[in-house]
Write an enzyme that holds these catalytic residues in place. Sequence first.
Site, PDB file in Angstrom:
ATOM      1  N   TRP A 172       0.892   1.873   3.520  1.00  0.00           N
ATOM      2  CA  TRP A 172      -0.496   1.800   3.922  1.00  0.00           C
ATOM      3  C   TRP A 172      -0.559   1.882   5.469  1.00  0.00           C
ATOM      4  CZ3 TRP A 172      -2.855  -2.027   6.974  1.00  0.00           C
ATOM      5  CH2 TRP A 172      -4.249  -1.837   7.140  1.00  0.00           C
ATOM      6  N   ASP A 452     -13.179   5.625  -3.586  1.00  0.00           N
ATOM      7  CA  ASP A 452     -12.050   4.827  -3.085  1.00  0.00           C
ATOM      8  C   ASP A 452     -11.279   4.218  -4.253  1.00  0.00           C
ATOM      9  OD1 ASP A 452     -10.450   3.527  -1.232  1.00  0.00           O
ATOM     10  OD2 ASP A 452     -12.115   2.536  -0.204  1.00  0.00           O
ATOM     11  N   ASP A 522      -5.994   4.794   6.782  1.00  0.00           N
ATOM     12  CA  ASP A 522      -6.839   3.802   7.454  1.00  0.00           C
ATOM     13  C   ASP A 522      -6.396   3.602   8.892  1.00  0.00           C
ATOM     14  OD1 ASP A 522      -8.576   3.293   5.422  1.00  0.00           O
ATOM     15  OD2 ASP A 522      -7.510   1.541   4.645  1.00  0.00           O
TER      16      ASP A 522
HETATM   17  C1  DGJ Z   1     -10.447   1.368   2.125  1.00  0.00           C
HETATM   18  C2  DGJ Z   1     -10.784   2.670   2.811  1.00  0.00           C
HETATM   19  O1  DGJ Z   1      -9.621   3.347   3.178  1.00  0.00           O
HETATM   20  C3  DGJ Z   1     -11.675   2.378   4.009  1.00  0.00           C
HETATM   21  O2  DGJ Z   1     -11.963   3.576   4.707  1.00  0.00           O
HETATM   22  C4  DGJ Z   1     -12.936   1.705   3.546  1.00  0.00           C
HETATM   23  O3  DGJ Z   1     -13.682   2.594   2.753  1.00  0.00           O
HETATM   24  C5  DGJ Z   1     -12.606   0.441   2.754  1.00  0.00           C
HETATM   25  N1  DGJ Z   1     -11.666   0.693   1.718  1.00  0.00           N
HETATM   26  C6  DGJ Z   1     -13.858  -0.154   2.166  1.00  0.00           C
HETATM   27  O4  DGJ Z   1     -13.612  -1.227   1.371  1.00  0.00           O
END
Ligand code: DGJ
Length: 704
Positions: A172, A452, A522
């Site tokens: 991640w 998501d 992220d």
């Molecule tokens: C994980 C995603 O990668 C983020 O961009 C965002 O949308 C969050 N979840 C929201 O909970």
Amino acid sequence: MIKHDSERKIWVLEGDCFAYALGLSKTGTIVQTYFGEKLPYLSDYPEPELIAEYPYSGGSEVYQETFMGFGKATYTEPCLKATFEDGVRDLKLVFINFKISDSVLSFRMKDFFYPLEVILHYKIVPAYNLLELHSEIINSGSGNIQLEQVLSGSLYVPRDEPYRLTYLSGKWAGETQLSHTELPDTKLVLESRRGTTSHFTNPFFMLDRGGNSQEDHGEVYFGALAFSGNWKIVFEKDRLGMVKISAGTNDFDFAWNLKPGDNFVTPISVLGFVKEGFGAVSRNLHRYQREEVLPAEHRSSLRKVLYNSWEATSFDVNEDQQIHLAKIAASIGVELFVMDDGWFGARNSDRAGLGDWIVNPDKFPNDLQNLIQEVNALGMDFGLWIEPEMVNPDSDLYRTHPDWVYHFPTRDSTLIRNQLILNLARADVRQYLFESINRLLTDHNIRFIKWDMNRNFSEPGYPSAPREEQKEIWFRHAEGVYEIARKLKQAHPNVIFQSCSGGGGRVDLGILRYFDQVWTSDNTDAFDRLKIQEGFSYAYCSKIMESWVTDEVSWISSRKLTLAYRFHCAMMGNLGIGDNLLKWSPEEQQEARELIHLYKEIRHIVQDGDQYRLKSPSEGPLASVMYVGEQQEEAVVFVFLHARNFMNHLPRLRLKGLRGDWLYQIDGVEQLFSGQALMAIGIKLEFHGDFQSKVIRIRKVEAP
Ligand code: DGJ
């Protein structure tokens, strides 16, 4: 494109530059006889070769079998392992017939005793030097057959050679990192057992012959699997010099009850070969994705500049604040405004609300209609975040249907991010999800969905299903996602779908058949991102790679980077802004406006052009990526300097992909250069300080 030599029982699939040949062995199996560059004559392609007849294989005759059943004395990875009703677990598939239609060659095989048939399909995709391979398992009898392993097929690279394996590993916030290893003289498996593609390893590989290929030269075999559930790619190199590669759904905890008359269709394995190094692998895959894989509705349109609210407002969204953000976004040139998590149910943190896809009336007293109208009036499309596969125990959905999640009745379910996974093997769950999202899309003018998926599987139980079907969930879940997305896309063809899974946890050629783009990571620190994006570019095209400009000081690394550097990095894909615009000064807004304007001028080259990796962020002080327009008449080069030490000079940047005899103008430079000069001598770079960046535009000019 597909040739057949009936006397020698050879079939050859030819692409523009490569060929793949198969033959019928003496034992009645379909075997690979050749994989590599295209040869001039049909007679050049070899016939099946008996690799060995050796004692510890029970006297078995070893061929390069393309789809081996588990049976007789075979010890390498089987493509199919089955148990028949009488308990027999031995399978011997023999050739029945073949069929050629358009670009597809199919072989029908059958067990010599039991009513189990296999059809192996090879589709040649000539322009991209690719082959698509998948298989179909058919129960033509009257009893159930338990399948315990089903792969799409096997292939072999030329024997007796050293190979280097290149693949994408990660985590991640650190996805798609380039990894290399010499292919060992044993078995090596790339896989996911997490229920989804995973951040950790991506279903993509390259094997370069000799282990010394570079960006622009060297023979490279490559492959990718079009599947978003548990997958595996197995490499087996033995002391006979044979290198076998088998790919498909993972057999880990897998079982499938194949009923009479049913068939099981495997995911597609994509395979290819080039002689021109890693850069050519990527460009072939990129074009293939843009022209063949991505959903047809939005394939040829350019992706819009988007704004996403997540890093700005987290779960704390409301109408006024989103409208405020939208006004600034529109004023700097954003075209698509996406509201992220927090708008529905009792969603004030990640502890509640998932599953209840109903607008939160406290945050949005006017439903979403006011916000959407405002966004549209500002000239932007509106997009929305959802996470359909998940449920928080603290939700109305879970309180009503606690049995809708994967679980084992006697065990506690592990909560990850306070959520559980809905059982998409169940038709009622899929129906609920389709209806909920369909309603949202029908009732609102939504043009973009960010889908998501924020956790991996655990306790994968399906207690209400018959025992022999409970392990089907691994496959059925991924198929369930595809089914819902397919139905939604059919009902709402104008909507762009983005695949996100806590960043880039679900990026593969399977999801890309239904989703138009992906959230890459992220990690929005632009310097870290250069490496993530570089790894990503080996397998996936920039058109699908969403990248955001976020805070000056990164929340993830505390690194401080200029607005221009952050923009330049994000402009190498599908540009988005994810920062809190309310904090931006008028000067920052103006700089952003100019950079977005520049992006709009070059995005057709970035999104639809050919990509060349000029300098890796992992080597030396510079990173650089170049995009060349389809007709080679224009190009754009992104260059990043990390730091200079000891007054070191910067090397000239040699460009690629231009026409040698054409004259080009570099923006801001008076002198004209031939493409050859730009590629042979390169351009001089002026950089001072740390973390500097530049965008260089190059255009063809007529000779004076
Ligand atoms: C994980 C995603 O990668 C983020 O961009 C965002 O949308 C969050 N979840 C929201 O909970």
